[in-house]
Design a protein around this motif. Sequence first.
Motif, PDB file in Angstrom:
ATOM      1  N   PRO A  19     -39.930   7.012  55.903  1.00  0.00           N
ATOM      2  CA  PRO A  19     -39.568   7.007  57.293  1.00  0.00           C
ATOM      3  C   PRO A  19     -39.965   5.674  57.700  1.00  0.00           C
ATOM      4  O   PRO A  19     -39.343   5.173  58.831  1.00  0.00           O
ATOM      5  CB  PRO A  19     -40.370   8.187  57.808  1.00  0.00           C
ATOM      6  N   ASP A  20     -41.023   4.926  57.405  1.00  0.00           N
ATOM      7  CA  ASP A  20     -41.569   3.686  57.913  1.00  0.00           C
ATOM      8  C   ASP A  20     -40.567   2.429  57.222  1.00  0.00           C
ATOM      9  O   ASP A  20     -40.972   1.391  57.424  1.00  0.00           O
ATOM     10  CB  ASP A  20     -42.906   3.581  57.741  1.00  0.00           C
ATOM     11  N   GLY A  21     -39.908   2.772  56.285  1.00  0.00           N
ATOM     12  CA  GLY A  21     -39.078   1.820  55.679  1.00  0.00           C
ATOM     13  C   GLY A  21     -39.591   1.261  54.231  1.00  0.00           C
ATOM     14  O   GLY A  21     -39.053   0.353  53.505  1.00  0.00           O
ATOM     15  N   ASN A  69     -33.583  -4.323  59.161  1.00  0.00           N
ATOM     16  CA  ASN A  69     -34.722  -3.718  58.435  1.00  0.00           C
ATOM     17  C   ASN A  69     -34.949  -4.132  57.124  1.00  0.00           C
ATOM     18  O   ASN A  69     -35.965  -4.231  56.480  1.00  0.00           O
ATOM     19  CB  ASN A  69     -34.867  -2.327  58.747  1.00  0.00           C
ATOM     20  N   GLY A 156     -37.163  10.554  55.086  1.00  0.00           N
ATOM     21  CA  GLY A 156     -36.781   9.206  54.899  1.00  0.00           C
ATOM     22  C   GLY A 156     -35.392   8.236  55.239  1.00  0.00           C
ATOM     23  O   GLY A 156     -34.822   9.349  55.838  1.00  0.00           O
TER      24      GLY A 156
END
Length: 189
Positions: A19-21, A69, A156
Amino acid sequence: MRELVYYAAVSLDGRIAAPDGAFDAFPIEGDHIDAINAEWADTVPGPLYDALGLTAPRGRFSTVLMGWNTFAAGLPLTDDPYPHLEQIVFSRTRTAADVGAGVRLTADDPRGVVADLKAQDGADIWLCGGGVLAAQLRDQIDRLVLKVNPVVFGDGLPLFAGGYAPDVFVRERSRAFDSGVVMNEYRRA
């Protein structure tokens, strides 16, 4: 004509990152890495390619496409990750000052950029990620090359972050590695 190839690592549940990359849950050692370094050398970032002393030929791709991202994930190491490729990063909020000299930052419609690239001479176009960009380009993707990793994320970033719209691809090749990674190659039906 050049093809758009979405080449990406993915979890068993279809996630390309946490989820945070973060993508550090994917195994970085094993026989699949040897195959990547030898057969997909264009996808090894330039600084890593040099540090490992790789000599595998490049030329499968001449262009790489990334969302912001995906590009930003490598910024702690370099602002020019693939100097051997034409690098195009899509963002509506960043400026040229945020990328290295060898990187083209654009707010242009990705579909138009890909159409223009496909009309030019050159090797194939690598869609590196992420899921939002892949969803925007889904109907222009000619091939999928998925490194399916033996891990479940549970949550994610998805391979395609877009709405429901089935597209059919035909498996051309599947290769299992002792590391547990399976590389599947698909062509649009």
